[in-house]
Scaffold this motif. Structure first.
Motif, PDB file in Angstrom:
ATOM      1  N   ILE A 330       0.751  -1.258   0.130  1.00  0.00           N
ATOM      2  CA  ILE A 330       0.199   0.159  -0.024  1.00  0.00           C
ATOM      3  C   ILE A 330       0.929   1.426   0.076  1.00  0.00           C
ATOM      4  CG2 ILE A 330      -1.750   1.452   1.209  1.00  0.00           C
ATOM      5  CD1 ILE A 330      -2.661  -1.511   2.551  1.00  0.00           C
ATOM      6  N   VAL A 331       0.603   2.306  -0.876  1.00  0.00           N
ATOM      7  CA  VAL A 331       1.405   3.338  -1.085  1.00  0.00           C
ATOM      8  C   VAL A 331       0.401   4.619  -0.860  1.00  0.00           C
ATOM      9  CG1 VAL A 331       3.323   2.711  -2.222  1.00  0.00           C
ATOM     10  CG2 VAL A 331       1.316   3.360  -3.502  1.00  0.00           C
ATOM     11  N   CYS A 486       5.907  -8.028  -2.613  1.00  0.00           N
ATOM     12  CA  CYS A 486       4.266  -7.880  -2.629  1.00  0.00           C
ATOM     13  C   CYS A 486       4.064  -8.287  -4.389  1.00  0.00           C
ATOM     14  CB  CYS A 486       3.669  -6.423  -2.554  1.00  0.00           C
ATOM     15  SG  CYS A 486       4.070  -6.063  -0.704  1.00  0.00           S
ATOM     16  N   ASP A 487       2.894  -9.015  -4.300  1.00  0.00           N
ATOM     17  CA  ASP A 487       2.346  -9.280  -5.768  1.00  0.00           C
ATOM     18  C   ASP A 487       1.856  -8.104  -6.433  1.00  0.00           C
ATOM     19  OD1 ASP A 487       3.420 -11.822  -5.551  1.00  0.00           O
ATOM     20  OD2 ASP A 487       1.357 -12.416  -4.583  1.00  0.00           O
ATOM     21  N   HIS A 488       1.223  -7.326  -5.917  1.00  0.00           N
ATOM     22  CA  HIS A 488       0.501  -6.068  -6.340  1.00  0.00           C
ATOM     23  C   HIS A 488       0.249  -5.093  -5.325  1.00  0.00           C
ATOM     24  CE1 HIS A 488      -3.015  -7.990  -4.678  1.00  0.00           C
ATOM     25  NE2 HIS A 488      -3.742  -6.875  -4.641  1.00  0.00           N
ATOM     26  N   GLN A 489       0.061  -3.793  -5.861  1.00  0.00           N
ATOM     27  CA  GLN A 489       0.146  -2.674  -5.102  1.00  0.00           C
ATOM     28  C   GLN A 489      -1.482  -1.819  -5.116  1.00  0.00           C
ATOM     29  OE1 GLN A 489       3.124  -2.741  -7.256  1.00  0.00           O
ATOM     30  NE2 GLN A 489       3.871  -3.809  -5.399  1.00  0.00           N
ATOM     31  N   ARG A 499      -7.265   2.634  -4.845  1.00  0.00           N
ATOM     32  CA  ARG A 499      -7.327   2.570  -6.310  1.00  0.00           C
ATOM     33  C   ARG A 499      -6.190   1.178  -6.563  1.00  0.00           C
ATOM     34  NH1 ARG A 499      -7.632   6.101 -11.274  1.00  0.00           N
ATOM     35  NH2 ARG A 499      -6.608   4.890 -12.705  1.00  0.00           N
ATOM     36  N   ASP A 500      -6.272   0.214  -7.300  1.00  0.00           N
ATOM     37  CA  ASP A 500      -5.558  -0.673  -7.732  1.00  0.00           C
ATOM     38  C   ASP A 500      -4.453  -0.186  -8.682  1.00  0.00           C
ATOM     39  OD1 ASP A 500      -4.493  -3.154  -7.682  1.00  0.00           O
ATOM     40  OD2 ASP A 500      -5.963  -4.116  -9.144  1.00  0.00           O
ATOM     41  N   LEU A 501      -3.417  -0.655  -8.664  1.00  0.00           N
ATOM     42  CA  LEU A 501      -2.199  -0.353  -9.422  1.00  0.00           C
ATOM     43  C   LEU A 501      -1.647  -1.448 -10.193  1.00  0.00           C
ATOM     44  CD1 LEU A 501      -0.274   1.949  -6.675  1.00  0.00           C
ATOM     45  CD2 LEU A 501      -1.721   2.772  -8.582  1.00  0.00           C
TER      46      LEU A 501
END
Length: 616
Positions: A330-331, A486-489, A499-501
Motif C-alpha cells: 500500500i502506497v 508484494c504481488d500487487h500494490q 485504487r488498484d495499481l
C-alpha cells in the motif's frame, strides 16, 4: 575533478571499539556517494568527521581551500530547528521574495518537499516550526539545506519521513538539479531504490573500514558477490594450508622439538590471522496457522477523523476483500490514511459505516510504526523479552531454545543480556519482528517495516517474507521492498478511495504527477476496485451505464486469468533459460519466446486499464 575533502589514515575509537580504523577516502567534485553498512557501524560518525563536527584520534583531514574554503551542510538525525521561527525564516532565511520566487531551483525544492510556493503541505510559510510533527520538521531541515545548496552536502538518512513520491523527487533533484562543477553529495541511506537512482559511488562502512564501489546498489551487490566469490576461493586455499600445517604440527610429540621453528610460527600465524565470522542477522520463517477461505474483509467501510465541522473522511465506503496468501503493498500520500486503513483492518479503529469481517482461523500480527509495545520491557533483558513469547520453537525441523534463536537473529552471547532500553533503533525493530514471528500468525501486517533497519537486516527480512505462507500487507515508502515481496500494490490518493495499481509504484507516481497539486487528490484518480477479489462496490463514472460496467468487469476477469497464465509461462521460460545457459542457440529461441510473452502482457495490461476506467 578536484578533491573537496580527503581523509588520510583517520582513526577514531569509542571505548574499546574502533569506529574508524585508518580510513583513507576522498570526496571529489561531482561525486554522489551513498553510504551503507550495519546499524552502529560508524556511518554517521564518518559523516561528522568529514563535516568537521567530530575530531578523529589520529590521521589527517584536508579540505579544499582550508577550513574556510568550501561550504559544508549536513542533515543530521537530530532536530536542531528553532521552534519559534516561521517556515519562511527556517527554509528561506532572509532572501527577498522576488529572489527565491524567481529561482527555479528553490521553487522546485518548495514544491518537492513542502507542497509548493505557499508551502500548503506544512500549513503556510508563516506558520511556526514548533507545532510541526517530527516528519514535517525533518522535511523542513532538508529543504533548508537544499535551498542553501552548499558545495558539499552531507545527508544522514534523508529519505526518512518521505513518502514514495518524496523519495523519487529527492533522487531526481540530487541527480539532475543539484550537480554542477564544484558540488558533491554524500548520503547515508538504507533505501536501495534511492541508492540506485542517486549514487555514482557506494561506500560500505564495515568493521572500522570503508570500501568504495562504483555505482549504486545494484552495482554494489554485484561487486560484493564477486568479491565474496574470490574470498571463498581464497578461504578454501587457506583452509587446505591450515589443515596441512596443523597436521604436521601434531605428528607425534617426540618429534616436535626437532621441527623447524619457522614452520611452527607459520602455522600459528595462519591460525591467528583467521578472520572472525561476520555477525550477520538471520531472521527465520516460522510455521503459520492454516488459513480458511475467509481472511479479512472491509465492506462499504467508512472511517472519519476529527469532529464536525473539522471532520475529515479518510476512507469513504471502501470495499476490500483479502484473499488467503495475498501479498499486497500500500502506497499513498502522507496523511491519506494508510495506517488508519491497517488499524481498520485489525479492528483498532471503529468504522463510521459499513462492516468488518474476520475469518475464523485468522491470527493477525501487526507491526506498527512505533515500538511502543516494547516499552513495558525496557528493564528486561533481550532474552527475557523473547522468552516472554516462547521459550522453545521449531526451526528447520528441529526444536531450538530462545537463546539459540536469539543468536541466529543477531543477538549473540552478551547482547542477549542487554537491556531492551539500551538497544539501538534497528535492534529494537529486529526484536519487535522476532516477537511477532514467534506468535506464528497467518496474517502479517507491516506498517513501515524498514524504519531503522540497515540493508543487511532488510535483505534478511525480505528473505523471510519471500517464503511467508500467510497473507501479507505492507505499507512502506521503500519501493524496493514493495516490488520485491508484494504481488500487487494499492494506492490511497487522499480522496478516501483505494485504487488498484496494475502498473505498480510507477503508475502511482504517474497519477501523482498528474494531480493538480502535491498532497491533493487527482481528478484523474477515479476509484477502482481495490483488488481482483474486491466486490466492485465502488462508484462508477457518470459516462458508463450498468451494462458497460458489467461488460468491463467481464473483460477484467478474463484478462486477469490470461495474465496469470502468462506469468506461469514466463516463470517456465526463465527456468528453461537457466537450464540452457550454455546453449546459445536455445537461449536465443527462449529469449524470443520470452519477449513475445512480455509484449502480450503489456497489451493485456493496457486492455485491463481501459476496462478499469469504465468500472471506475
Amino acid at each position: 575533478m578536484a578533491n573537496l575533502v580527503s581523509l588520510e589514515r583517520v582513526s577514531l575509537v569509542f571505548g574499546t571499539s574502533h569506529v574508524l580504523d585508518e580510513v583513507s577516502v576522498g570526496v571529489l567534485t561531482g561525486d554522489r556517494i551513498g553510504v551503507v553498512g550495519v546499524n552502529g557501524g560508524g556511518k554517521s560518525t564518518l559523516l561528522r568527521v568529514i563535516a568537521g563536527l567530530q575530531e578523529p584520534d589520529s590521521g589527517r583531514i584536508t579540505k579544499q581551500g582550508g577550513d574556510d574554503g568550501i561550504r559544508i551542510g549536513m542533515l543530521s538525525q537530530d532536530d536542531s530547528l528553532d521552534p519559534a521561527a516561521t517556515i519562511r525564516e527556517t527554509v528561506l532565511g532572509d532572501r527577498p521574495e522576488h529572489v527565491w520566487a524567481g529561482d527555479p531551483r528553490i521553487r522546485d525544492v518548495l514544491t518537492g518537499l513542502l507542497g509548493g510556493i505557499g508551502a500548503e503541505a506544512v500549513g503556510g510559510l508563516d506558520s511556526l516550526v514548533g507545532p510541526k510533527s517530527g516528519g514535517e520538521r525533518r522535511r523542513l531541515a532538508l529543504a533548508r539545506l537544499l535551498v542553501d545548496d552548499p558545495e558539499l552536502l552531507l545527508l544522514d538518512e534523508p529519505t526518512n519521513h518521505l513518502d514514495v513520491e518524496g523519495v523519487a523527487w529527492l533522487a531526481e533533484h540530487l541527480a539532475t538539479k543539484r550537480p554542477r562543477p564544484g558540488n558533491a553529495t554524500v548520503a547515508i541511506t538504507h533505501d536501495r531504490w534511492f541508492l540506485d537512482a542517486y549514487a555514482t559511488l557506494t561506500w560500505e562502512v564495515e568493521s572500522g573500514h570503508v570500501t568504495s564501489f562504483e555505482g549504486g546498489y545494484a552495482a554494489y551487490v554485484l561487486a560484493k558477490a564477486e568479491r565474496d566469490r574470490l574470498a571463498g576461493l581464497q578461504a578454501e586455499r587457506r583452509a587446505n594450508l591450515m589443515r596441512k600445517e596443523l597436521a604436521w604440527l601434531r605428528r607425534g610429540p617426540p618429534a616436535r622439538t626437532s621441527k623447524p621453528k619457522f614452520r611452527i610460527d607459520a602455522a600459528n600465524a595462519l591460525i591467528a590471522d583467521e578472520p572472525a565470522p561476520r555477525d550477520s542477522v538471520e531472521l527465520a520463517t516460522f510455521a503459520t496457522r492454516r488459513l480458511g477461505k475467509d481472511v479479512l474483509d472491509l465492506e462499504d467501510a467508512t472511517v472519519t477523523v476529527g469532529d464536525p465541522p473539522d471532520e475529515r473522511v479518510l476512507l469513504d465506503r471502501v470495499t476490500w476483500r483479502l484473499a488467503p496468501g495475498e501479498r499486497v503493498g500500500i502506497v499513498g500520500v502522507n496523511g491519506a490514511g494508510k495506517s488508519t486503513l491497517l488499524r481498520a483492518l485489525t479492528g483498532d479503529v471503529p468504522l463510521a459505516g459499513g462492516r468488518r469481517r474476520v475469518g475464523k482461523t485468522v491470527a493477525v500480527a501487526y507491526l506498527t510504526q512505533e515500538v511502543r509495545e516494547l516499552e513495558r520491557f525496557e528493564s528486561w533483558r533481550v532474552i527475557e523479552a523473547i522468552e516472554d513469547v516462547k521459550q522453545w520453537t521449531t526451526l528447520g525441523g528441529k526444536e531450538i531454545s530462545a537463546g539459540q534463536l536469539a543468536t541466529r537473529l543477531g543477538f549473540p552471547g552478551g547482547r542477549q543480556q542487554s537491556r531492551v532500553g539500551d538497544l539501538s533503533g534497528g535492534e529494537r525493530r529486529r526484536l519487535q519482528l522476532t516477537r511477532l514471528l514467534l506468535t506464528e500468525p497467518n496474517v502479517l501486517i507491516l506498517d513501515e517495516p524498514t524504519n531503522d533497519l540497515d540493508i543487511e537486516t532488510l535483505t534478511s527480512l525480505e528473505d523471510v517474507l519471500d517464503g511467508w505462507a500467510g497473507t501479507l500487507i505492507v505499507v512502506s515508502h521503500d519501493r524496493y521492498l514493495l516490488e520485491r515481496v508484494c504481488d500487487h500494490q494499492l494506492a490511497l490518493l487522499g480522496d478516501g478511495r483505494l485504487r488498484d495499481l496494475p502498473g505498480g509504484v510507477e503508475e502511482y507516481l504517474r497519477l501523482r504527477h498528474a494531480a493538480p497539486a502535491r498532497g491533493g487528490s487527482s481528478s484523474s484518480a477515479r476509484p477502482a476496485a481495490a483488488s481482483a477479489g474486491a466486490s466492485g462496490d465502488t462508484e462508477t463514472t457518470p459516462a458508463a451505464n450498468p451494462a458497460q460496467v458489467r461488460e468491463a468487469r467481464k473483460v477484467m476477469a478474463r484478462v486477469e486469468k490470461q495474465l496469470a497464465r502468462l506469468g506461469e509461462r514466463e516463470q517456465r521460460l526463465h527456468g528453461d533459460m537457466a537450464e540452457n545457459a550454455t546453449d546459445p542457440g536455445r537461449l536465443r529461441e527462449l529469449g524470443t519466446a520470452l519477449q513475445e510473452v512480455v509484449d502480450e502482457r503489456e497489451g493485456l495490461e493496457l486492455e485491463w486499464l481501459e476496462a478499469a476506467e469504465v468500472v471506475g
